[in-house]
Motif scaffolding. Structure first.
Motif, PDB file in Angstrom:
ATOM      1  N   ASP A  96       0.861  -1.336  -0.195  1.00 45.23           N
ATOM      2  CA  ASP A  96       0.234  -0.047   0.259  1.00 45.23           C
ATOM      3  C   ASP A  96       0.972   1.174   0.242  1.00 45.23           C
ATOM      4  N   ARG A  97       2.080   1.019   1.066  1.00 39.99           N
ATOM      5  CA  ARG A  97       2.832   2.579   0.818  1.00 39.99           C
ATOM      6  C   ARG A  97       3.652   2.659  -0.377  1.00 39.99           C
ATOM      7  N   ILE A  98       4.046   1.258  -1.507  1.00 41.32           N
ATOM      8  CA  ILE A  98       4.746   1.752  -2.560  1.00 41.32           C
ATOM      9  C   ILE A  98       3.480   2.031  -3.468  1.00 41.32           C
ATOM     10  N   ARG A  99       2.029   2.068  -3.015  1.00 42.94           N
ATOM     11  CA  ARG A  99       0.906   2.389  -4.107  1.00 42.94           C
ATOM     12  C   ARG A  99       0.810   4.379  -3.857  1.00 42.94           C
ATOM     13  N   ARG A 100       0.622   4.406  -3.037  1.00 43.56           N
ATOM     14  CA  ARG A 100       0.280   5.964  -2.079  1.00 43.56           C
ATOM     15  C   ARG A 100       1.553   6.919  -2.316  1.00 43.56           C
ATOM     16  N   GLU A 101       2.289   6.037  -0.893  1.00 48.03           N
ATOM     17  CA  GLU A 101       3.860   7.104  -1.254  1.00 48.03           C
ATOM     18  C   GLU A 101       4.916   7.541  -2.776  1.00 48.03           C
ATOM     19  N   HIS A 102       5.184   6.312  -3.039  1.00 47.45           N
ATOM     20  CA  HIS A 102       5.475   5.964  -4.676  1.00 47.45           C
ATOM     21  C   HIS A 102       5.239   6.177  -5.918  1.00 47.45           C
ATOM     22  N   GLY A 103       3.815   6.388  -5.765  1.00 41.32           N
ATOM     23  CA  GLY A 103       2.527   6.041  -7.181  1.00 41.32           C
ATOM     24  C   GLY A 103       3.189   5.197  -8.153  1.00 41.32           C
ATOM     25  N   ILE A 104       3.535   3.751  -7.087  1.00 37.36           N
ATOM     26  CA  ILE A 104       3.566   2.695  -8.067  1.00 37.36           C
ATOM     27  C   ILE A 104       2.286   0.770  -8.394  1.00 37.36           C
ATOM     28  N   GLU A 105       1.657   1.113  -8.721  1.00 34.84           N
ATOM     29  CA  GLU A 105       0.686   0.347  -8.616  1.00 34.84           C
ATOM     30  C   GLU A 105       1.295  -1.513  -8.998  1.00 34.84           C
ATOM     31  N   THR A 106       1.724  -1.852  -8.248  1.00 35.97           N
ATOM     32  CA  THR A 106       2.305  -2.737  -8.291  1.00 35.97           C
ATOM     33  C   THR A 106       1.770  -4.556  -8.744  1.00 35.97           C
ATOM     34  N   HIS A 107       2.630  -5.315  -8.483  1.00 38.31           N
ATOM     35  CA  HIS A 107       1.622  -6.632  -8.203  1.00 38.31           C
ATOM     36  C   HIS A 107       2.538  -7.691  -7.553  1.00 38.31           C
ATOM     37  N   LEU A 108       1.045  -8.354  -6.424  1.00 36.11           N
ATOM     38  CA  LEU A 108       2.285  -9.226  -5.349  1.00 36.11           C
ATOM     39  C   LEU A 108       1.976 -10.343  -5.962  1.00 36.11           C
ATOM     40  N   GLY A 109       2.465 -12.200  -5.657  1.00 39.49           N
ATOM     41  CA  GLY A 109       2.047 -12.664  -5.725  1.00 39.49           C
ATOM     42  C   GLY A 109       1.562 -13.123  -4.793  1.00 39.49           C
ATOM     43  N   PRO A 110       1.139 -14.371  -4.885  1.00 38.13           N
ATOM     44  CA  PRO A 110       0.799 -15.528  -3.737  1.00 38.13           C
ATOM     45  C   PRO A 110       2.017 -15.141  -2.444  1.00 38.13           C
ATOM     46  N   LEU A 111       1.570 -15.007  -1.918  1.00 36.20           N
ATOM     47  CA  LEU A 111       2.216 -15.397   0.152  1.00 36.20           C
ATOM     48  C   LEU A 111       2.602 -16.457  -0.630  1.00 36.20           C
ATOM     49  N   GLN A 112       3.726 -16.964   0.096  1.00 40.89           N
ATOM     50  CA  GLN A 112       4.686 -18.331   0.531  1.00 40.89           C
ATOM     51  C   GLN A 112       5.235 -18.462   1.319  1.00 40.89           C
ATOM     52  N   VAL A 113       5.276 -19.601   1.974  1.00 38.57           N
ATOM     53  CA  VAL A 113       5.818 -19.531   3.460  1.00 38.57           C
ATOM     54  C   VAL A 113       7.587 -19.856   3.762  1.00 38.57           C
TER      55      VAL A 113
END
Length: 772
Positions: A538-555
């Motif tokens: 969320d911070r990358i999107r709001r503070e740096h203006g980059i709409e990133t894509h996250l892959g599935p969470l892994q352990v």
């Protein structure tokens, strides 16, 4: 002009003058009524708010560096907000639910109503200067508590009086004990119907293994909670409601007298006698005073002597003072501020051995970095000795670099005030230190650091040294991440911007790790939990203006080996005109992870230790350590493996790089023969829920391979303690909300890495290979 026209003109002139007079009178009347209304409606507000420039700069003995720590929703931020209001630094009382508190200034904090990053504020209270850090309560942001406690001199542990010690309370208490930080306890939310003083005291005694020293008892309970009794002075502090509401600024102080209820008088008398006896048991000086001067009547001991004894007990960490109140209802916060100044230590009462070698020279520790769009990186420093001034050059021992500090600020959440200098014992915010990161030691110059190192050597002092560069303050311990996922920019043109954003966030948050997968080239984001990763995204999107894509969470799994295996390997390669020949023989074996702390070991035989040069030893260590990073089964880091090097033979002219390559190849051969075992992170789970939902939650845990450890009662609720593999806890908050109709809460904390059973391990291997 006709007579009628003249009369009309006179009439117009009269109306105009009278109208202006009437209008003026009306406006004045309206203004008077408005001022009178404002005075009636807001008469409780202070006339003016104190300026940060007016913060007192007292002697070091009147400085208090404290932190507020607790479980989620115990009331840390609300307590901080009340402290600032009563100290005169805010005009209104902020509310977490309204998103207008001083210390929760991030957008993500105000949206979620939780504290995500620690925030520092400076204010004064009764000629004392208080540097306060409000810390998060969520387990994903434990590193924020860790680095705050590293530089603080005291802490206030806030408890929900209806719940007592909770899961995260235990975690932050252990952190405070690790740094030997004296604490006081504040039982908050005494106005709740389920608030229970004796239950909370018992939980502190049993779960925290601490000795609670009760200094106050509540007046009334639940909604009828109106104040407290100070057992040291035998005084009642009472807050009364008025027709316009109560901001808690005004309260009555009166002595406990014989006209009070007899049962209440007896309770106060018994509680004070118990306090005197407990303090006498913990402090020999006070016990001697009682026996010599007040043996006939212990109750006659002066409150000043009792207060001094409580202070000694607190500083020696033999006991913890316990106070009570309700921050949300504005009761009990002023006595808490008095307790902070009375019982918690000043910087000169905390002995830091390494600082003595710097004498009056500057020595400071960087414990937090923030990024500001206008100012650039801003570094929080705790000054241990010397004086800090802007527009001066300082030396970073850890980076072996000299930087110029352009500005010096007093921190006040996200609002800061520039100042000309800052003395020892304080917390400062600096601008211009672009290379400094969390855990770095800052001194005035390289010569100053070298002089301190010489003094330490002459005194036979032990400490963490960096050659002759100087004595380095111990940094901040950062836990290993347990979750990871891939992160990708929307286009390749944004890749550089994403890397810059991740670098900024890593400097701010040491628990965030970023690496590049060597096979796929993807960027991997490693964090402490689902919420942590979500906040970073969320911070990358709001503070740096980059709409990133996250892959599935892994352990983040780990690997170990099952058997002891010996292996030998040789390397014979000609590069250019040089021939490199190496032969290696070694043994790998599993070790008990409890005794080894989960780490991997490397040893040489005694004979080999003497024969090998330092350069060859470093090359061997490099080869072994690189092999520990990738296990034989799935490529996860290894744990609980010990390597013994039997022999290393090489011809002259062989480079250290070839030695490392040969050792690494031999290690890979041995690890594959030793048989691999996957270790999965197992979490401690605590669920608080109603008894009517217990069976459905237990059934869900059984499907998640959970093991119930204990089931306790807490008033009308049940507290379920269990251990569950982290891989099974994805999206658990949503499932629990559904099962309990939103009437349950839970907390997770990493417990240990445990071996997977063969069936689950085979399933995981097939899944990772893409066969499932």
């Amino acid at each position: 002009m006709s007579v009628s026209a003249l009369k009309t003109l006179k009439r117009l002139i009269w109306f105009r003058s009278q109208g202006r007079s009437l209008l003026t009178t009306g406006l004045q009347s309206c203004r008077c009524r408005l001022v009178r209304h404002i005075q009636q409606r807001y008469s409780c507000l202070p006339d003016d708010v104190k300026s940060l420039r007016a913060v007192v700069s007292p002697d070091i003995s009147k400085i208090r560096n404290i932190g507020i720590m607790a479980h989620i929703d115990a009331g840390k931020t609300t307590t901080t907000e009340r402290m600032l209001y009563y100290a005169g630094y805010t005009r209104t009382l902020g509310d977490v639910d309204d998103g207008d508190t001083v210390t929760d200034f991030m957008t993500q904090e105000r949206e979620r109503g939780i504290t995500i990053q620690s925030a520092a504020v400076t204010f004064d209270w009764k000629s004392h200067r208080i540097n306060l850090i409000d810390t998060p309560g969520h387990v994903d942001f434990t590193v924020e508590v860790e680095r705050a406690l590293r530089v603080l001199d005291g802490a206030v542990a806030v408890f929900d009086a209806s719940a007592g010690v909770e899961a995260q309370t235990l975690t932050v208490w252990r952190q405070a004990e690790k740094h030997h930080v004296p604490c006081i306890c504040f039982l908050n939310k005494m106005d709740k119907p389920a608030a229970n003083l004796s239950f909370s005291i018992d939980s502190i005694r049993q779960k925290l293994k601490a000795k609670p020293v009760l200094l106050q008892i509540p007046v009334g309970s639940g909604k009828n909670f109106t104040g407290i009794v100070d057992l040291l002075t035998n005084q009642k502090f009472l807050w009364k409601l008025n027709s316009m509401g109560n901001d808690g600024r005004a309260f009555e102080v009166e002595a406990v007298n014989q006209s009070d209820d007899p049962d209440f008088l007896q309770m106060v008398s018994e509680a004070r006698m118990a306090l005197i006896e407990q303090v006498a048991d913990l402090d020999d000086q006070f016990a001697e005073l009682l026996l010599t001067d007040f043996s006939d009547d212990f109750d006659a001991v002066p409150s000043v002597k009792l207060q001094e004894a409580v202070r000694r007990v607190t500083l020696a960490r033999k006991g913890v003072p316990v106070l009570c109140g309700s921050s949300l209802r504005n009761k009990g916060v002023q006595p808490l501020l008095d307790a902070i100044t009375n019982y918690l230590p000043s910087p000169d009462e905390r002995h830091h051995d390494l600082v003595q070698w710097y004498k009056d020279d500057l020595c400071a520790l960087a414990f937090k970095v923030l990024h500001d769009k206008q100012r650039g990186p801003m570094v929080f420093l705790r000054i241990y000795s010397g004086t800090l001034k802007p527009q001066t050059a300082v030396h970073n021992i850890n980076r072996d670099s000299t930087e110029r500090m352009s500005r010096l600020l007093i921190p006040f959440a996200d609002q800061h005030v520039e100042i000309p200098s800052m003395t020892a014992g304080n917390i400062a915010l600096t601008v211009g230190l672009k290379q400094t990161v969390t855990g770095d030691t800052i001194v005035s110059s390289k010569a100053s650091a070298a002089a301190a190192a010489r003094r330490a050597q002459d005194d036979g002092g032990v400490g963490k040294k960096r050659g002759d560069a100087g004595v380095v303050l111990s940094g901040v311990e950062v836990p290993d991440p347990v979750f990871f996922c891939t992160i990708e920019p929307p286009t390749m043109a944004k890749q550089a911007d994403l890397e810059n954003a991740l670098n900024c966030l890593q400097r701010e948050d040491p628990s965030l790790k970023v690496r590049v997968d060597p096979d796929s080239g993807q960027t991997i984001l490693c964090g402490m939990g689902e919420l942590h990763i979500e906040i970073v995204h969320d911070r990358i999107r709001r503070e740096h203006g980059i709409e990133t894509h996250l892959g599935p969470l892994q352990v983040a799994y780990r690997e170990t080996i099952l058997h002891e295996v010996s292996a030998a390997d040789n390397l014979d390669r000609t590069v250019g005109q040089r021939r490199h020949v190496v032969e290696v023989e070694l043994t790998v074996r599993p070790v008990d992870m409890d005794s080894a702390g989960g780490s991997c070991e490397l040893r040489f035989t005694e004979e080999l230790e003497r024969l090998l040069s330092q350069e060859v030893k470093e090359a061997v260590e490099s080869g072994v350590q690189s092999s520990y990073l990738q296990g034989p089964l799935l490529g996860y880091p290894l744990q609980g493996v010990s390597t013994l090097i039997h022999s290393v033979s090489l011809e002259s002219g062989t480079s250290p790089t070839m030695v490392s390559a040969c050792v690494s190849r031999c290690m890979l051969k041995a690890l594959k023969q030793a048989g691999g075992q996957v270790l999965e992170p197992v979490m401690s789970l605590e669920v608080t829920l109603g008894e009517e939902h217990l069976s459905s939650v237990l059934g869900d845990l059984a499907q998640r391979r959970g093991t119930v450890q204990d089931l306790r009662s807490r008033h009308d609720s049940k507290v379920l303690l269990a251990t569950v593999p982290l891989a099974e806890m994805m999206g658990y908050s949503t499932v629990l909300r559904t099962l309990t109709s939103g009437n349950a809460s839970f907390s997770l904390e990493l417990d240990a890495y445990e071996a997977m059973n063969p069936q689950d391990q085979n399933t995981l291997i097939k899944k990772m290979a893409g066969l499932l």
